[in-house]
Enzyme design. Sequence first.
Site, PDB file in Angstrom:
ATOM      1  N   ASN A   1      86.503  55.542  40.744  1.00 52.53           N
ATOM      2  CA  ASN A   1      87.952  55.478  40.538  1.00 52.53           C
ATOM      3  C   ASN A   1      88.624  55.066  41.854  1.00 52.53           C
ATOM      4  O   ASN A   1      88.471  55.756  42.865  1.00 52.53           O
ATOM      5  CB  ASN A   1      88.427  56.867  40.074  1.00 52.53           C
ATOM      6  CG  ASN A   1      89.906  56.914  39.805  1.00 52.53           C
ATOM      7  OD1 ASN A   1      90.687  56.380  40.589  1.00 52.53           O
ATOM      8  ND2 ASN A   1      90.308  57.551  38.735  1.00 52.53           N
TER       9      ASN A   1
ATOM     10  N   HIS B   1      93.081  55.940  44.648  1.00 50.39           N
ATOM     11  CA  HIS B   1      93.615  56.421  45.925  1.00 50.39           C
ATOM     12  C   HIS B   1      93.549  55.389  47.040  1.00 50.39           C
ATOM     13  O   HIS B   1      94.141  55.590  48.102  1.00 50.39           O
ATOM     14  CB  HIS B   1      93.010  57.768  46.273  1.00 50.39           C
ATOM     15  CG  HIS B   1      93.414  58.783  45.235  1.00 50.39           C
ATOM     16  ND1 HIS B   1      94.734  59.111  45.019  1.00 50.39           N
ATOM     17  CD2 HIS B   1      92.697  59.448  44.305  1.00 50.39           C
ATOM     18  CE1 HIS B   1      94.806  59.954  44.003  1.00 50.39           C
ATOM     19  NE2 HIS B   1      93.587  60.182  43.554  1.00 50.39           N
TER      20      HIS B   1
ATOM     21  N   HIS C   1      93.733  54.385  36.994  1.00 50.74           N
ATOM     22  CA  HIS C   1      94.733  55.086  36.184  1.00 50.74           C
ATOM     23  C   HIS C   1      96.098  54.448  36.428  1.00 50.74           C
ATOM     24  O   HIS C   1      96.638  54.540  37.525  1.00 50.74           O
ATOM     25  CB  HIS C   1      94.734  56.568  36.605  1.00 50.74           C
ATOM     26  CG  HIS C   1      95.641  57.436  35.795  1.00 50.74           C
ATOM     27  ND1 HIS C   1      95.704  58.793  35.976  1.00 50.74           N
ATOM     28  CD2 HIS C   1      96.515  57.161  34.801  1.00 50.74           C
ATOM     29  CE1 HIS C   1      96.579  59.313  35.129  1.00 50.74           C
ATOM     30  NE2 HIS C   1      97.099  58.337  34.412  1.00 50.74           N
TER      31      HIS C   1
ATOM     32  N   ARG D   1      99.567  54.942  36.024  1.00 43.19           N
ATOM     33  CA  ARG D   1     100.461  56.050  35.687  1.00 43.19           C
ATOM     34  C   ARG D   1     101.830  55.525  35.282  1.00 43.19           C
ATOM     35  O   ARG D   1     102.260  54.459  35.711  1.00 43.19           O
ATOM     36  CB  ARG D   1     100.601  56.995  36.879  1.00 43.19           C
ATOM     37  CG  ARG D   1      99.292  57.678  37.244  1.00 43.19           C
ATOM     38  CD  ARG D   1      99.546  58.779  38.231  1.00 43.19           C
ATOM     39  NE  ARG D   1     100.325  59.826  37.622  1.00 43.19           N
ATOM     40  CZ  ARG D   1      99.845  61.019  37.262  1.00 43.19           C
ATOM     41  NH1 ARG D   1      98.580  61.314  37.468  1.00 43.19           N
ATOM     42  NH2 ARG D   1     100.625  61.919  36.715  1.00 43.19           N
TER      43      ARG D   1
ATOM     44  N   ARG E   1     102.598  55.492  40.544  1.00 41.41           N
ATOM     45  CA  ARG E   1     102.530  56.059  41.907  1.00 41.41           C
ATOM     46  C   ARG E   1     101.374  55.495  42.718  1.00 41.41           C
ATOM     47  O   ARG E   1     101.390  55.532  43.920  1.00 41.41           O
ATOM     48  CB  ARG E   1     102.474  57.584  41.868  1.00 41.41           C
ATOM     49  CG  ARG E   1     101.168  58.160  41.433  1.00 41.41           C
ATOM     50  CD  ARG E   1     101.188  59.669  41.613  1.00 41.41           C
ATOM     51  NE  ARG E   1     102.120  60.297  40.670  1.00 41.41           N
ATOM     52  CZ  ARG E   1     101.939  61.505  40.158  1.00 41.41           C
ATOM     53  NH1 ARG E   1     100.909  62.226  40.507  1.00 41.41           N
ATOM     54  NH2 ARG E   1     102.786  62.012  39.305  1.00 41.41           N
TER      55      ARG E   1
ATOM     56  N   GLU F   1      92.444  54.352  32.640  1.00 44.09           N
ATOM     57  CA  GLU F   1      92.972  55.676  32.289  1.00 44.09           C
ATOM     58  C   GLU F   1      94.467  55.533  32.076  1.00 44.09           C
ATOM     59  O   GLU F   1      95.151  54.904  32.880  1.00 44.09           O
ATOM     60  CB  GLU F   1      92.724  56.669  33.422  1.00 44.09           C
ATOM     61  CG  GLU F   1      91.284  57.058  33.582  1.00 44.09           C
ATOM     62  CD  GLU F   1      91.103  57.987  34.771  1.00 44.09           C
ATOM     63  OE1 GLU F   1      92.085  58.336  35.446  1.00 44.09           O
ATOM     64  OE2 GLU F   1      89.957  58.346  35.029  1.00 44.09           O
TER      65      GLU F   1
ATOM     66  N   THR G   1      96.354  74.363  28.487  1.00 45.33           N
ATOM     67  CA  THR G   1      96.605  75.214  29.659  1.00 45.33           C
ATOM     68  C   THR G   1      95.622  74.898  30.781  1.00 45.33           C
ATOM     69  O   THR G   1      95.953  74.963  31.954  1.00 45.33           O
ATOM     70  CB  THR G   1      96.499  76.713  29.292  1.00 45.33           C
ATOM     71  OG1 THR G   1      95.417  76.864  28.399  1.00 45.33           O
ATOM     72  CG2 THR G   1      97.762  77.232  28.695  1.00 45.33           C
TER      73      THR G   1
ATOM     74  N   GLU H   1      85.513  62.541  27.645  1.00 49.82           N
ATOM     75  CA  GLU H   1      85.234  62.778  29.073  1.00 49.82           C
ATOM     76  C   GLU H   1      85.573  64.241  29.345  1.00 49.82           C
ATOM     77  O   GLU H   1      86.728  64.660  29.192  1.00 49.82           O
ATOM     78  CB  GLU H   1      86.063  61.842  29.959  1.00 49.82           C
ATOM     79  CG  GLU H   1      85.818  62.149  31.434  1.00 49.82           C
ATOM     80  CD  GLU H   1      86.098  60.980  32.360  1.00 49.82           C
ATOM     81  OE1 GLU H   1      86.009  59.817  31.923  1.00 49.82           O
ATOM     82  OE2 GLU H   1      86.398  61.247  33.533  1.00 49.82           O
TER      83      GLU H   1
ATOM     84  N   HIS I   1      86.391  64.572  37.317  1.00 53.82           N
ATOM     85  CA  HIS I   1      87.552  65.184  37.978  1.00 53.82           C
ATOM     86  C   HIS I   1      87.079  66.158  39.045  1.00 53.82           C
ATOM     87  O   HIS I   1      86.467  67.179  38.747  1.00 53.82           O
ATOM     88  CB  HIS I   1      88.513  65.906  37.035  1.00 53.82           C
ATOM     89  CG  HIS I   1      89.863  66.114  37.698  1.00 53.82           C
ATOM     90  ND1 HIS I   1      90.856  65.177  37.640  1.00 53.82           N
ATOM     91  CD2 HIS I   1      90.322  67.098  38.476  1.00 53.82           C
ATOM     92  CE1 HIS I   1      91.888  65.597  38.352  1.00 53.82           C
ATOM     93  NE2 HIS I   1      91.588  66.759  38.866  1.00 53.82           N
TER      94      HIS I   1
HETATM   95  N1  PXP Z   1      88.295  61.234  35.107  1.00 54.97           N
HETATM   96  C1  PXP Z   1      89.590  61.315  34.709  1.00 54.97           C
HETATM   97  C2  PXP Z   1      89.882  61.266  33.257  1.00 54.97           C
HETATM   98  C3  PXP Z   1      90.621  61.402  35.650  1.00 54.97           C
HETATM   99  O1  PXP Z   1      91.895  61.457  35.238  1.00 54.97           O
HETATM  100  C4  PXP Z   1      90.298  61.382  37.018  1.00 54.97           C
HETATM  101  C5  PXP Z   1      91.386  61.438  38.043  1.00 54.97           C
HETATM  102  O2  PXP Z   1      92.169  60.287  37.963  1.00 54.97           O
HETATM  103  C6  PXP Z   1      88.948  61.278  37.381  1.00 54.97           C
HETATM  104  C7  PXP Z   1      87.960  61.225  36.409  1.00 54.97           C
HETATM  105  C8  PXP Z   1      88.517  61.216  38.819  1.00 54.97           C
HETATM  106  O3  PXP Z   1      88.859  62.420  39.441  1.00 54.97           O
HETATM  107  P1  PXP Z   1      88.713  62.517  41.009  1.00 54.97           P
HETATM  108  O4  PXP Z   1      89.630  61.513  41.608  1.00 54.97           O
HETATM  109  O5  PXP Z   1      89.132  63.936  41.286  1.00 54.97           O
HETATM  110  O6  PXP Z   1      87.273  62.268  41.339  1.00 54.97           O
END
Ligand code: PXP
Length: 258
Positions: free
Chosen positions: A13, A16, A49, A51, A55, A76, A107, A157, A200
């Site tokens: 991913n 960032h 992702h 958004r 962002r 995403e 939650t 996922e 995640h």
């Molecule tokens: N999977 C999904 C569905 C996510 O939303 C994210 C975060 O964007 C990730 C994986 C990757 O998470 P991380 O950046 O914490 O490794």
Amino acid sequence: MTKGLSYLRLGVNIDHVATIRNARGGRHPDPLRAAHLAVEAGADGITAHLREDRRHISDADIARLKSELTRPLNLEMAATPEMVAIALRHVPNACCLVPERREERTTEGGLDVVGQKAMLAPVIADLKAAGIRVSLFIEPDPRAIEASAELAADIVELHTGAYCEYAAADDARGMAAEAARLAQGASEAAARGLEVHAGHGLTFNTVAALARMPEVVELNIGHFLIGEAIFGGLPAAVRRMRSLMDEARHAAASRVLA
Ligand code: PXP
């Protein structure tokens, strides 16, 4: 492919990279360049992702990733009309529907598939009709898994955030309980015909537990890899993650065959 267990894909991913770029504006660092480096270092796909507030990843990033990547793009996104229109324009390999607002999530943090079934059904149908594989980002909760299967999603996922938080707090009991919940969820989802991914918060220290689960066929990892890239470079971080995944998978396969 590891004998006895299916190959475990790594989706990197690159959100960032865009977060850092956007902190100053301009074009550096470029998420597409990071995506190419990740692929060269062993990523099987790229995840981004888009958004609603843009962002990090931008619409232009998605267009460039889709047209220039040599590996599948996993987009995403929230299940909104705007995002569905964008997905239908670019036709990524897969769309992973994720919660962005409080009311869209359970939650614990996964998509509220049970509460939002009626809203999700047409979104999933439209994406699938365009040939896009649909993934739902859910907690390893039996009701969410059942609802995902009823909605004919291709993939779930599983949210590994809680497991990783226990790991960060050195809470071995919490980790064991959460790993058991994830393993049970993976097995229930696979039994219902869903492909199983997870992600995640995964790090070098937490990836092995997921890599050992035979039903899990893809991990999506971002924040930690981009953070590690500051210290040793992105290719080295991706290669190390890839080899930790392979080692854990191989060890699990050896136990299955023993
Ligand atoms: N999977 C999904 C569905 C996510 O939303 C994210 C975060 O964007 C990730 C994986 C990757 O998470 P991380 O950046 O914490 O490794």
